[in-house]
Scaffold this motif. Structure first.
Motif, mmCIF file in Angstrom:
data_model
loop_
_atom_site.group_PDB
_atom_site.id
_atom_site.type_symbol
_atom_site.label_atom_id
_atom_site.label_comp_id
_atom_site.label_asym_id
_atom_site.label_seq_id
_atom_site.Cartn_x
_atom_site.Cartn_y
_atom_site.Cartn_z
ATOM 1 N N ILE A 97 -1.321 2.137 -0.383
ATOM 2 C CA ILE A 97 -0.770 2.889 0.729
ATOM 3 C C ILE A 97 -0.170 4.159 0.505
ATOM 4 C CG2 ILE A 97 0.267 2.639 2.937
ATOM 5 C CD1 ILE A 97 -0.736 -0.346 2.960
ATOM 6 N N VAL A 98 0.813 4.027 -0.376
ATOM 7 C CA VAL A 98 1.565 5.050 -0.877
ATOM 8 C C VAL A 98 0.876 6.258 -1.434
ATOM 9 C CG1 VAL A 98 3.622 5.757 -2.216
ATOM 10 C CG2 VAL A 98 3.807 3.720 -0.953
ATOM 11 N N TRP A 99 -0.255 5.767 -2.177
ATOM 12 C CA TRP A 99 -0.838 6.999 -2.975
ATOM 13 C C TRP A 99 -1.645 7.697 -1.877
ATOM 14 C CZ3 TRP A 99 -6.471 6.611 -4.469
ATOM 15 C CH2 TRP A 99 -6.643 7.684 -5.195
ATOM 16 N N VAL A 100 -2.349 7.063 -0.897
ATOM 17 C CA VAL A 100 -3.124 7.644 0.155
ATOM 18 C C VAL A 100 -2.287 8.352 0.896
ATOM 19 C CG1 VAL A 100 -4.551 7.108 2.080
ATOM 20 C CG2 VAL A 100 -4.941 5.699 -0.113
ATOM 21 N N LEU A 101 -1.011 8.082 1.165
ATOM 22 C CA LEU A 101 -0.039 8.938 1.833
ATOM 23 C C LEU A 101 0.325 10.084 1.143
ATOM 24 C CD1 LEU A 101 2.381 6.303 3.878
ATOM 25 C CD2 LEU A 101 0.490 7.654 4.822
ATOM 26 N N GLY A 102 0.441 9.927 -0.044
ATOM 27 C CA GLY A 102 0.664 11.331 -0.769
ATOM 28 C C GLY A 102 -0.230 12.298 -0.539
ATOM 29 N N VAL A 139 -2.037 12.493 2.156
ATOM 30 C CA VAL A 139 -2.159 12.987 3.452
ATOM 31 C C VAL A 139 -0.948 13.584 3.815
ATOM 32 C CG1 VAL A 139 -1.950 12.040 5.930
ATOM 33 C CG2 VAL A 139 -3.698 11.150 4.246
ATOM 34 N N MET A 140 0.114 13.423 3.341
ATOM 35 C CA MET A 140 1.311 14.303 3.702
ATOM 36 C C MET A 140 1.879 15.074 2.840
ATOM 37 S SD MET A 140 3.548 10.663 5.104
ATOM 38 C CE MET A 140 5.005 11.628 4.834
ATOM 39 N N ARG A 141 0.871 15.846 2.265
ATOM 40 C CA ARG A 141 1.282 16.861 1.342
ATOM 41 C C ARG A 141 2.044 18.131 2.060
ATOM 42 N NH1 ARG A 141 -4.142 17.860 -2.037
ATOM 43 N NH2 ARG A 141 -5.026 17.641 0.129
ATOM 44 N N ARG A 176 1.912 18.380 -3.917
ATOM 45 C CA ARG A 176 2.020 16.933 -3.437
ATOM 46 C C ARG A 176 3.567 16.741 -3.346
ATOM 47 N NH1 ARG A 176 -0.855 14.650 -8.849
ATOM 48 N NH2 ARG A 176 -2.158 16.248 -8.616
ATOM 49 N N TRP A 177 3.826 15.840 -2.583
ATOM 50 C CA TRP A 177 5.182 15.506 -2.233
ATOM 51 C C TRP A 177 5.848 14.544 -3.374
ATOM 52 C CZ3 TRP A 177 6.688 10.245 -1.521
ATOM 53 C CH2 TRP A 177 5.607 9.233 -1.073
ATOM 54 N N TYR A 178 5.116 14.130 -4.290
ATOM 55 C CA TYR A 178 5.585 13.280 -5.416
ATOM 56 C C TYR A 178 5.325 13.889 -6.715
ATOM 57 C CZ TYR A 178 0.958 11.726 -5.581
ATOM 58 O OH TYR A 178 -0.530 11.646 -5.414
#
Length: 56
Positions: free
Chosen positions: A33-38, A40-42, A52-54
């Motif tokens: 889920i965190v990977w997919v959110l990464g 989506v929330m770029r 990417r945010w990470y």
């Protein structure tokens, strides 16, 4: 008495392994889920590109 203790020990080991595997499945789902959110929330670069945010 010995075989009974072996059966109880085996049941305890299998219960512990099953519990650990269930926890690992939940950890894997959370990481997914965190990977997919990464993706989506770029955020955006100052140059207009997406980032990417990470930092992996």
């Amino acid at each position: 008495m010995g075989p009974l203790l072996l059966v109880l020990l085996l049941a305890l080991i299998l219960f512990g392994a099953g519990f650990a595997l269930k926890i690992l499945w939940w950890v894997a789902v959370i990481v997914l889920i965190v990977w997919v959110l990464g993706f989506v929330m770029r955020g955006t670069h100052s140059s207009g590109g997406r980032n990417r945010w990470y930092r992996w």
